[in-house]
Design a protein around this motif. Structure first.
Motif, PDB file in Angstrom:
ATOM      1  N   TRP A  59      -8.441  -4.273   3.587  1.00  0.00           N
ATOM      2  CA  TRP A  59      -7.750  -3.010   4.150  1.00  0.00           C
ATOM      3  C   TRP A  59      -7.346  -2.241   4.752  1.00  0.00           C
ATOM      4  O   TRP A  59      -8.323  -2.124   5.537  1.00  0.00           O
ATOM      5  CB  TRP A  59      -6.776  -2.921   2.418  1.00  0.00           C
ATOM      6  N   GLU A  60      -6.876  -2.230   6.039  1.00  0.00           N
ATOM      7  CA  GLU A  60      -6.610  -1.411   7.583  1.00  0.00           C
ATOM      8  C   GLU A  60      -8.296  -1.116   7.683  1.00  0.00           C
ATOM      9  O   GLU A  60      -7.860  -0.341   8.278  1.00  0.00           O
ATOM     10  CB  GLU A  60      -6.497  -0.238   6.924  1.00  0.00           C
ATOM     11  N   GLN A  61      -8.582  -2.242   7.763  1.00  0.00           N
ATOM     12  CA  GLN A  61     -10.208  -1.567   8.598  1.00  0.00           C
ATOM     13  C   GLN A  61     -10.873  -3.024   9.285  1.00  0.00           C
ATOM     14  O   GLN A  61     -10.814  -2.630  10.171  1.00  0.00           O
ATOM     15  CB  GLN A  61     -11.622  -2.078   7.808  1.00  0.00           C
ATOM     16  N   GLU A 184       1.614  -4.429   8.153  1.00  0.00           N
ATOM     17  CA  GLU A 184       0.189  -5.559   7.964  1.00  0.00           C
ATOM     18  C   GLU A 184       0.646  -7.127   7.896  1.00  0.00           C
ATOM     19  O   GLU A 184       0.885  -7.342   6.650  1.00  0.00           O
ATOM     20  CB  GLU A 184       0.381  -4.780   6.473  1.00  0.00           C
ATOM     21  N   PRO A 192      -5.425  -5.438   9.515  1.00  0.00           N
ATOM     22  CA  PRO A 192      -4.479  -4.371   9.290  1.00  0.00           C
ATOM     23  C   PRO A 192      -3.621  -4.405  10.177  1.00  0.00           C
ATOM     24  O   PRO A 192      -3.616  -5.066  12.113  1.00  0.00           O
ATOM     25  CB  PRO A 192      -6.280  -4.114   9.787  1.00  0.00           C
ATOM     26  N   ARG A 193      -3.021  -3.197  10.635  1.00  0.00           N
ATOM     27  CA  ARG A 193      -2.128  -3.128  11.094  1.00  0.00           C
ATOM     28  C   ARG A 193      -2.349  -2.255  12.795  1.00  0.00           C
ATOM     29  O   ARG A 193      -3.217  -1.867  12.790  1.00  0.00           O
ATOM     30  CB  ARG A 193      -1.096  -1.557  10.807  1.00  0.00           C
ATOM     31  N   TYR A 216       4.366  -2.715   4.665  1.00  0.00           N
ATOM     32  CA  TYR A 216       3.833  -1.399   4.723  1.00  0.00           C
ATOM     33  C   TYR A 216       3.943  -0.850   5.917  1.00  0.00           C
ATOM     34  O   TYR A 216       3.601   0.057   6.374  1.00  0.00           O
ATOM     35  CB  TYR A 216       2.133  -1.385   3.885  1.00  0.00           C
ATOM     36  N   SER A 220       3.174   5.544   5.260  1.00  0.00           N
ATOM     37  CA  SER A 220       2.392   5.378   4.849  1.00  0.00           C
ATOM     38  C   SER A 220       2.024   6.781   4.006  1.00  0.00           C
ATOM     39  O   SER A 220       3.095   7.752   4.515  1.00  0.00           O
ATOM     40  CB  SER A 220       1.465   6.517   6.922  1.00  0.00           C
TER      41      SER A 220
END
Length: 426
Positions: A59-61, A184, A192-193, A216, A220
């Motif tokens: 996630w986000e990585q 996302e 991820p974004r 998402y 943030s």
């Protein structure tokens, strides 16, 4: 949300290698989607990856590609949307730009081939077959119930809006240049974004259809602080005289305000101290925006519209909350009182009456009086907050045990929630 485009860029070798490292091949047959609750739905979406692993490592990585060989699951995904679905949908009235984009990637750039007005299916099919154009269909959950079911549960899971797009590309073609999205996206392939990506349909395959499910956007910590800090400043200023002292003379006319930044830093530390001591950082606008624009509960095609049912709540009734994931409680200044002294009120907002047909479409009515009426809910005095928290935090509660002074208040609160289909008598 997913309608928004990304920035043009090249997909580097490092990106491709990273995606390959995150590839997971599955020999066993995972379960087809579980709609028991939001948690089980998300678990079945990323199976066999565990949720803890997903959020810790991906996630986000980094991207994640999960390849599964279960024919039942493959058939399920294929059933979510077909090119042939557009024939019937076009007859219902779809418009270029709003509902559908026709595009091709030419010399690394996106070329939009939209016509004007309503979409004609025969012309759409002609552009697809002869011009090798990609069809981008916005927010199919407005028409496809299975996507509605998936995205409604995901909105409950993430507490954020969830949009989708369908992309249908003919063989030997590519619709969009390499780009990244500011959301996302993810289905079997998670990005991820900001991940730069591209997709094409190789020769030998008549066409490819994929659904992007995205969440998402504008969710943030920065977005949350912009929403919540004004309320923190307002509340703190009522008690801290330092925030009510005047700014330096002619500060707004100065180019260099370096001396004043020290004072601002000091005031921000006072705000941080208050936050640590009170543990309150209330979000109002983000909460309302989410509830106002999210999908309503998916009750099935044959289900009747939500209306109050069962026994009326009385003082000796036992009640429980319904549709917990679709309702929020906020404390805000009284919206109906224009006096200088604005007292705080408790608002209960819910999405039970939201319109699926407008989900994620950003209609022009959003800023009109009609658009504002889309916020459904109730308004109570601040003294009702503890009783509302009792109902929200308990599996069930007796009306007579609600934390209010009189039996009349207790019954009125229960009846108000029952009228909005938020509680039931058990």
């Amino acid at each position: 949300m997913p309608k928004k485009g990304g920035k043009h860029a090249e997909m580097g070798k490092e990106m491709q290698a990273q995606c390959k490292r995150a590839k997971v091949e599955v020999a066993c047959s995972p379960s087809v989607m579980s709609f028991e609750n939001p948690d089980s739905l998300f678990g079945s979406l990323i199976s066999p990856i565990k949720q803890e692993t997903f959020f810790r490592e991906y996630w986000e990585q980094k991207p994640l590609l999960v390849q599964r060989s279960d024919p039942l699951l493959a058939a399920y995904y294929q059933s979510l949307f077909h090119l042939s679905d557009l024939k019937d949908l076009c007859s219902q009235g779809l418009y270029y730009g709003r509902d559908i984009n026709i595009c091709r990637c030419v010399n690394g750039k996106k070329k939009v081939l939209n016509k004007e007005g309503k979409v004609n299916y025969m012309q759409l099919k002609k552009d697809f077959d002869q011009k090798k154009a990609t069809i981008q269909f916005h927010q199919p959950q407005r028409f496809k119930e299975e996507l509605w079911k998936i995205q409604e549960k995901l909105e409950c899971y993430f507490g954020s809006l969830v949009g989708s797009n369908v992309y249908i590309t003919p063989q030997g073609s590519q619709g969009l240049p390499p780009h990244y999205d500011d959301v996302e996206p993810g289905d079997l392939l998670y990005f991820p974004r900001g991940t730069i990506h591209q997709a094409d349909t190789p020769l030998g395959i008549s066409s490819s259809t994929h659904v992007t499910i995205s969440t998402y956007q504008n969710n943030s910590w920065g977005d949350f602080l912009l929403d919540a800090i004004p309320g923190l400043v307002f509340d703190t200023a009522k008690e801290d005289v330092a925030l009510r002292t005047s700014i330096p003379r002619q500060l707004l006319m100065q180019v260099d305000i370096a001396d004043s930044t020290k004072k601002l830093s000091h005031l921000l530390r006072r705000l941080a101290d208050r936050l640590e001591n009170t543990s309150e950082l209330r979000s109002s606008d983000m909460k309302k925006d989410f509830i106002m624009n999210r999908l309503p509960p998916c009750l099935g095609c044959d289900a009747d519209p939500l209306t109050p049912g069962g026994k009326l709540p009385k003082i000796d009734s036992k009640i429980r909350l319904q549709f917990r994931d679709h309702a929020i409680i906020t404390v805000e200044p009284d919206q109906e009182n224009s006096d200088e002294i604005r007292r705080e009120m408790v608002y209960v907002y819910h999405s039970l009456k939201n319109r699926r047909e407008t989900h994620m479409m950003g209609t022009e009515d959003d800023t009109s009086e009609e658009g504002m009426s889309q916020t459904h809910g109730l308004r109570f005095p601040l003294s009702y907050l503890d009783a509302l928290k009792q109902i929200w935090s308990s599996s069930s509660v007796n009306v007579k045990e609600l934390n209010l002074i009189s039996d009349e208040e207790k019954e009125n609160l229960a009846l108000s929630l029952w009228t909005e289909c938020l509680i039931e008598v058990i």
